[in-house]
Every structure is written in structure tokens, then in C-alpha cells.
Design a protein around this motif. Sequence first.
Motif, mmCIF file in Angstrom:
data_model
loop_
_atom_site.group_PDB
_atom_site.id
_atom_site.type_symbol
_atom_site.label_atom_id
_atom_site.label_comp_id
_atom_site.label_asym_id
_atom_site.label_seq_id
_atom_site.Cartn_x
_atom_site.Cartn_y
_atom_site.Cartn_z
ATOM 1 N N PRO A 121 39.958 37.959 34.376
ATOM 2 C CA PRO A 121 40.985 37.128 33.858
ATOM 3 C C PRO A 121 41.699 37.814 32.700
ATOM 4 O O PRO A 121 43.001 37.397 32.276
ATOM 5 N N ALA A 122 41.061 38.751 31.958
ATOM 6 C CA ALA A 122 41.872 39.622 30.896
ATOM 7 C C ALA A 122 43.180 40.432 31.487
ATOM 8 O O ALA A 122 43.759 40.299 30.695
ATOM 9 N N THR A 123 42.939 40.742 32.658
ATOM 10 C CA THR A 123 43.962 41.319 33.258
ATOM 11 C C THR A 123 45.213 40.601 33.345
ATOM 12 O O THR A 123 46.288 40.580 32.967
ATOM 13 N N ILE A 124 44.995 39.115 33.811
ATOM 14 C CA ILE A 124 46.083 38.158 33.929
ATOM 15 C C ILE A 124 46.785 37.934 32.595
ATOM 16 O O ILE A 124 47.879 37.918 32.361
ATOM 17 N N ARG A 125 45.833 37.898 31.636
ATOM 18 C CA ARG A 125 46.479 37.902 30.161
ATOM 19 C C ARG A 125 47.111 39.019 29.783
ATOM 20 O O ARG A 125 48.307 38.810 29.033
ATOM 21 N N ASP A 126 46.754 40.105 30.089
ATOM 22 C CA ASP A 126 47.597 41.436 29.582
ATOM 23 C C ASP A 126 48.794 41.625 30.453
ATOM 24 O O ASP A 126 49.710 41.942 30.024
ATOM 25 N N TRP A 127 48.818 40.913 31.784
ATOM 26 C CA TRP A 127 50.073 40.966 32.683
ATOM 27 C C TRP A 127 51.067 40.043 31.616
ATOM 28 O O TRP A 127 52.425 40.235 31.749
ATOM 29 N N VAL A 128 50.579 38.813 31.136
ATOM 30 C CA VAL A 128 51.692 37.869 30.401
ATOM 31 C C VAL A 128 52.078 38.638 29.233
ATOM 32 O O VAL A 128 53.299 38.605 28.999
ATOM 33 N N ARG A 129 51.050 39.328 28.574
ATOM 34 C CA ARG A 129 51.379 40.042 27.215
ATOM 35 C C ARG A 129 52.533 41.039 27.508
ATOM 36 O O ARG A 129 53.511 41.491 26.805
ATOM 37 N N THR A 157 44.253 30.482 34.796
ATOM 38 C CA THR A 157 44.125 32.046 34.501
ATOM 39 C C THR A 157 42.931 32.338 35.504
ATOM 40 O O THR A 157 42.998 33.562 36.180
ATOM 41 N N LYS A 158 42.051 31.731 35.520
ATOM 42 C CA LYS A 158 40.610 32.040 36.198
ATOM 43 C C LYS A 158 40.960 32.163 37.822
ATOM 44 O O LYS A 158 40.547 33.075 38.386
ATOM 45 N N LEU A 159 41.759 31.084 38.235
ATOM 46 C CA LEU A 159 41.874 31.181 39.664
ATOM 47 C C LEU A 159 43.018 32.276 40.150
ATOM 48 O O LEU A 159 42.654 32.769 40.915
ATOM 49 N N ALA A 160 44.038 32.492 39.285
ATOM 50 C CA ALA A 160 45.040 33.568 39.314
ATOM 51 C C ALA A 160 44.016 35.013 39.539
ATOM 52 O O ALA A 160 44.441 35.875 40.552
ATOM 53 N N ALA A 161 43.179 35.143 38.554
ATOM 54 C CA ALA A 161 42.417 36.508 38.652
ATOM 55 C C ALA A 161 41.590 36.510 39.772
ATOM 56 O O ALA A 161 41.667 37.555 40.565
ATOM 57 N N LEU A 162 40.934 35.395 40.359
ATOM 58 C CA LEU A 162 40.045 35.442 41.582
ATOM 59 C C LEU A 162 40.995 35.931 42.852
ATOM 60 O O LEU A 162 40.451 36.477 43.644
ATOM 61 N N SER A 163 42.219 35.193 42.759
ATOM 62 C CA SER A 163 43.173 35.345 43.825
ATOM 63 C C SER A 163 43.685 36.923 43.949
ATOM 64 O O SER A 163 43.968 37.199 45.164
ATOM 65 N N CYS A 164 43.763 37.394 42.625
ATOM 66 C CA CYS A 164 44.118 38.851 42.706
ATOM 67 C C CYS A 164 43.146 39.866 42.881
ATOM 68 O O CYS A 164 43.108 40.957 42.916
ATOM 69 N N GLY A 165 41.861 39.507 42.463
ATOM 70 C CA GLY A 165 40.740 40.436 42.706
ATOM 71 C C GLY A 165 40.567 41.198 41.229
ATOM 72 O O GLY A 165 40.253 42.480 41.271
ATOM 73 N N VAL A 166 41.163 40.656 40.097
ATOM 74 C CA VAL A 166 41.060 41.259 39.023
ATOM 75 C C VAL A 166 40.226 40.357 38.088
ATOM 76 O O VAL A 166 39.851 39.087 38.253
ATOM 77 N N VAL A 220 52.323 35.093 40.461
ATOM 78 C CA VAL A 220 51.135 35.913 40.516
ATOM 79 C C VAL A 220 51.008 36.876 41.346
ATOM 80 O O VAL A 220 50.615 38.037 41.249
ATOM 81 N N GLN A 221 51.394 36.303 42.508
ATOM 82 C CA GLN A 221 51.700 37.353 43.749
ATOM 83 C C GLN A 221 52.773 38.509 43.486
ATOM 84 O O GLN A 221 52.440 39.956 43.502
ATOM 85 N N THR A 222 53.699 38.289 42.927
ATOM 86 C CA THR A 222 54.735 39.183 42.549
ATOM 87 C C THR A 222 54.267 40.411 41.466
ATOM 88 O O THR A 222 54.286 41.271 41.611
ATOM 89 N N ALA A 223 53.595 39.575 40.270
ATOM 90 C CA ALA A 223 52.897 40.249 39.217
ATOM 91 C C ALA A 223 51.795 41.391 40.032
ATOM 92 O O ALA A 223 51.800 42.513 39.101
ATOM 93 N N LEU A 224 51.126 41.136 40.992
ATOM 94 C CA LEU A 224 50.122 41.747 41.580
ATOM 95 C C LEU A 224 50.751 42.922 42.294
ATOM 96 O O LEU A 224 50.230 44.000 41.825
ATOM 97 N N ALA A 225 51.899 42.667 42.899
ATOM 98 C CA ALA A 225 52.476 43.929 43.330
ATOM 99 C C ALA A 225 53.214 44.649 42.506
ATOM 100 O O ALA A 225 53.142 46.100 42.706
#
Length: 73
Positions: A24-32, A13-22, A53-58
Motif C-alpha cells: 500500500p505504501a507504493t500506491i501512496r508513493d505513486w499518488v505523491r 488503497t489496499k485493493l489497488a496494492a493487492l491487484s498490482c502486487g505491491v 491503477v493499471q496505467t500507473a503500474l505500467a
Amino acid sequence: MEYLIPPPGTLTTKLAALSCGVEPATIRDWVRRGILARCGGTPKRPVYRIEDVQTALATAKANRAGRRKSTAA
């Protein structure tokens, strides 16, 4: 267990957030919201596929909340 190095092709989660520039709560929100799916890990320490993760960002950028559609004539 916190991964020091996640399995190949995945991000924590932390690495996904860093790679997207958001945050970690945003990553968890995308999952929800169903924009991003976990591909493994544990319930407290999920991992995500890099491609997902890249698809979710787009997808999240295209559907950004609070943006109004242009009504210019």
C-alpha cells in the motif's frame, strides 16, 4: 469510513496494492509522485479508478527507479 465494497469501478488503497502486487505504501508513493490520482473517497480513505491503477503500474514498471540503462556497444 473504510469501504467494505468500494464503489463500482474503483479500488481502495489496499485493493489497488493487492491487484498490482505491491505494498500500500507504493500506491501512496505513486499518488505523491503524480503517477496515480485519487478519484474520490476521503483524504484518509481514497479510492482509485481501476483503469488508472493499471496505467500507473505500467508506468511505474517502465520507469522503475534504480534501473540502469544498458551501455552495451
